[in-house]
Design a protein around this motif. Structure first.
Motif, short mmCIF file in Angstrom:
data_model
loop_
_atom_site.label_atom_id
_atom_site.label_comp_id
_atom_site.label_asym_id
_atom_site.label_seq_id
_atom_site.Cartn_x
_atom_site.Cartn_y
_atom_site.Cartn_z
N UNK A 140 15.17 -1.08 3.86
CA UNK A 140 15.45 -0.83 3.14
C UNK A 140 14.93 -1.97 2.00
N UNK A 141 14.35 -3.25 2.04
CA UNK A 141 13.81 -4.33 1.58
C UNK A 141 11.86 -4.22 0.66
N UNK A 142 11.80 -2.85 0.94
CA UNK A 142 10.53 -1.98 0.90
C UNK A 142 10.28 -2.34 -0.61
N UNK A 143 9.13 -2.71 -1.07
CA UNK A 143 9.22 -2.40 -2.76
C UNK A 143 7.28 -1.76 -2.95
N UNK A 144 7.40 -0.22 -3.40
CA UNK A 144 6.28 0.15 -3.48
C UNK A 144 5.72 -0.34 -5.08
N UNK A 145 4.16 -0.45 -4.67
CA UNK A 145 4.09 -1.27 -6.08
C UNK A 145 2.83 0.03 -6.54
N UNK A 146 2.55 0.33 -7.37
CA UNK A 146 1.22 0.90 -7.52
C UNK A 146 0.85 0.41 -8.89
#
Length: 153
Positions: A140-146
């Motif tokens: 739930x705390x995952x952040x996707x960077x691009x």
């Protein structure tokens, strides 16, 4: 005893010990109270001690002494002759005693099924549920960077 049957018993024992070692002492005691504990004697009274922890750099380097760790150990023998051993990190003699008792009962042909269904099975299910809950909280705390490509060329 055939080789496959013996290997199966050793695998069951190893899996049971992994579950017991990672469980809390109170949980083990609660589930152990649900079964009739057989007559047994202490071969080695529960005691605390130290073991040397060894390590390797990179997993394949030369071994070195990392430090010492506190452990508790116990050994019991059932009236039917099975011998169980319990080792646990830390200073919990009671947990080491209960693990040794469960180890001996897992080796018994009469008691192994009952110990599996009433002690080890519920502990395994609780561990699995706890791991799943922690994995869901972490996801739930995952952040996707691009990275956006700039139009300069």
């Amino acid at each position: 005893m055939s080789l496959t049957r013996r290997n199966s018993g050793e695998a069951q024992r190893k899996a049971a010990m992994a579950v017991l070692a990672h469980s809390e002492a109170g949980d083990i005691a609660g589930h152990l109270a649900a079964i009739a504990v057989p007559e047994h004697e202490n071969l080695r009274e529960p005691e605390n001690g130290l073991v040397m922890v060894r390590g390797r750099i990179g997993g394949d380097g030369a071994p070195f002494n990392l430090g010492e760790a506190t452990v508790s150990r116990a050994a019991v023998r059932l009236a039917t002759g099975e011998i169980g051993f319990g080792y646990v990190l830390g200073r919990d003699r009671q947990k080491a005693q209960m693990i040794a008792l469960c180890d001996a009962m897992v080796q018994s042909t009469e008691l192994s099924g009952e110990v599996e269904t009433k002690v080890i099975g519920p502990l395994r299910a609780a561990m699995s549920a706890d791991r799943s809950r922690k994995a869901a909280e972490t996801a739930a705390t995952r952040v996707d960077f691009y990275t956006m490509v700039r139009g300069e060329g």
